[in-house]
Design an enzyme around this catalytic site. Structure first.
Site, PDB file in Angstrom:
ATOM      1  N   TYR A 105       3.067 -14.833 -13.509  1.00 32.23           N
ATOM      2  CA  TYR A 105       2.210 -13.832 -12.878  1.00 32.23           C
ATOM      3  C   TYR A 105       0.745 -14.248 -12.993  1.00 32.23           C
ATOM      4  O   TYR A 105      -0.008 -14.232 -12.012  1.00 32.23           O
ATOM      5  CB  TYR A 105       2.426 -12.471 -13.537  1.00 32.23           C
ATOM      6  CG  TYR A 105       1.456 -11.408 -13.070  1.00 32.23           C
ATOM      7  CD1 TYR A 105       1.568 -10.835 -11.810  1.00 32.23           C
ATOM      8  CD2 TYR A 105       0.411 -10.983 -13.895  1.00 32.23           C
ATOM      9  CE1 TYR A 105       0.673  -9.856 -11.373  1.00 32.23           C
ATOM     10  CE2 TYR A 105      -0.489 -10.008 -13.470  1.00 32.23           C
ATOM     11  CZ  TYR A 105      -0.347  -9.445 -12.215  1.00 32.23           C
ATOM     12  OH  TYR A 105      -1.249  -8.497 -11.792  1.00 32.23           O
ATOM     13  N   SER A 134       0.784  -1.235   0.000  1.00 26.92           N
ATOM     14  CA  SER A 134       0.000   0.000   0.000  1.00 26.92           C
ATOM     15  C   SER A 134       0.813   1.281   0.000  1.00 26.92           C
ATOM     16  O   SER A 134       0.286   2.338   0.332  1.00 26.92           O
ATOM     17  CB  SER A 134      -0.942  -0.015   1.211  1.00 26.92           C
ATOM     18  OG  SER A 134      -0.308  -0.516   2.363  1.00 26.92           O
ATOM     19  N   THR A 135       2.080   1.218  -0.383  1.00 24.32           N
ATOM     20  CA  THR A 135       2.861   2.456  -0.451  1.00 24.32           C
ATOM     21  C   THR A 135       2.760   3.132  -1.817  1.00 24.32           C
ATOM     22  O   THR A 135       3.285   4.230  -2.015  1.00 24.32           O
ATOM     23  CB  THR A 135       4.346   2.194  -0.132  1.00 24.32           C
ATOM     24  OG1 THR A 135       4.856   1.202  -1.025  1.00 24.32           O
ATOM     25  CG2 THR A 135       4.516   1.728   1.312  1.00 24.32           C
ATOM     26  N   SER A 138      -6.256 -10.087 -10.823  1.00 25.24           N
ATOM     27  CA  SER A 138      -5.977  -9.424 -12.100  1.00 25.24           C
ATOM     28  C   SER A 138      -6.773 -10.119 -13.195  1.00 25.24           C
ATOM     29  O   SER A 138      -7.106 -11.312 -13.077  1.00 25.24           O
ATOM     30  CB  SER A 138      -4.485  -9.503 -12.418  1.00 25.24           C
ATOM     31  OG  SER A 138      -4.222  -9.129 -13.762  1.00 25.24           O
ATOM     32  N   ILE A 166      -2.350   0.767  -6.698  1.00 24.22           N
ATOM     33  CA  ILE A 166      -3.699   0.365  -6.321  1.00 24.22           C
ATOM     34  C   ILE A 166      -3.834   0.246  -4.812  1.00 24.22           C
ATOM     35  O   ILE A 166      -4.834   0.682  -4.232  1.00 24.22           O
ATOM     36  CB  ILE A 166      -4.078  -0.954  -7.020  1.00 24.22           C
ATOM     37  CG1 ILE A 166      -4.205  -0.735  -8.532  1.00 24.22           C
ATOM     38  CG2 ILE A 166      -5.380  -1.517  -6.452  1.00 24.22           C
ATOM     39  CD1 ILE A 166      -4.376  -2.007  -9.337  1.00 24.22           C
TER      40      ILE A 166
END
Length: 265
Positions: free
Chosen positions: A155, A15-16, A142, A19
């Site tokens: 991914y 969260s730095t 995603s 999104i």
């Protein structure tokens, strides 16, 4: 609709920036006490400053310095904040790589960060939520989970795994008042994506914005949005799913991917 998360405590990993930061900001603006995580103090401080500036009336915004992509980092977070009402597993890494060049170490790293981090934290926090009879758990997946990209198979596979974990955990917590969902963004204008587009743009001699359009045409031709989303557009879905108003939504895969996935279901 007025989303009010006053009295709720939310944890947002990864969260730095991007999104995760947008989600943390949105939750704080809705009145939740928010705990963010970061691997460096400077990035953590910068993110806290941005959230405070955007959500001046938030009751509390705190940072925990920890590498959530490791078991030790998860335990650091749990020790610092043992209970939560809302858990947003937004931590994730990605990067293009030819399938035949993806090593065992690459697979292990992406699984540890993208999958096991969320499993470890959900295993802990879901128990407290269940006892209280209310909780919200989200995994930021995603569209690549449904549309595995040839340029980064590892991914896509890691995000597909999150779909299974989320659906399974929703069944485990059925009828408890705790909901579990995944949010599926598409190409989003995060720092990482911007840097990737700039690198590709430099190689082709075009602008970064032009490269976004080229990327979508070549790699996501089914897009209906025809542009990259902004992190705040994804965060809006996440904040809603964290609210009381979304109490009947659980076990779902909620798409914010601009129509890339060729399905109406």
């Amino acid at each position: 609709m007025n989303i009010d998360l006053t009295g709720k405590t939310a944890i947002v990993t990864g969260s730095t920036d991007g999104i995760g930061l947008a989600i943390a900001t949105g939750l704080a603006q809705a009145g939740a006490s928010v705990i963010i995580t970061g691997r460096t103090q400077s990035r953590l401080d910068d993110a806290l400053e941005k959230i405070h500036a955007a959500a001046a009336n938030a009751p509390e915004v705190l940072g925990v310095l920890a590498n959530i992509g490791t078991a030790e980092g998860c335990q650091t977070l749990i020790a610092a904040q043992p209970q939560a009402d809302i858990l947003i597993n937004a931590l994730g890494i990605y990067g293009g790589k030819e399938f035949f060049d993806i090593t065992d170490a690459d697979w292990e790293e992406i699984y540890q960060v993208n999958v096991l981090s969320g499993i470890r934290l959900s295993r802990h926090y879901a128990q407290g939520m269940k006892e209280k009879g209310w909780g919200r758990i989200q995994f930021i997946s995603s569209e690549s989970a449904l549309n595995i990209p040839a340029e980064m198979v590892h991914y896509g596979v890691s995000k597909a795994a999150l779909q299974g974990v989320s659906r399974g955990l929703a069944k485990v917590l059925a009828g408890t008042g705790v909901t579990v969902n995944t949010v599926l963004p598409g190409p989003t204008r995060t720092t990482g994506a911007i840097n990737m587009m700039k690198k590709m743009a430099d190689e082709r001699g075009v602008s970064a914005l032009e490269m976004e359009s080229i990327f979508l045409k070549e790699n996501r031709p089914s897009t209906l949005l025809n542009r990259f989303a902004n992190p705040e557009e994804v965060a809006n879905m996440s904040v809603y799913i964290a609210s009381e108003q979304a109490s009947a939504t659980t076990g779902a895969a909620l798409r914010v991917e601009g129509g890339i996935v060729e399905s109406i279901a």
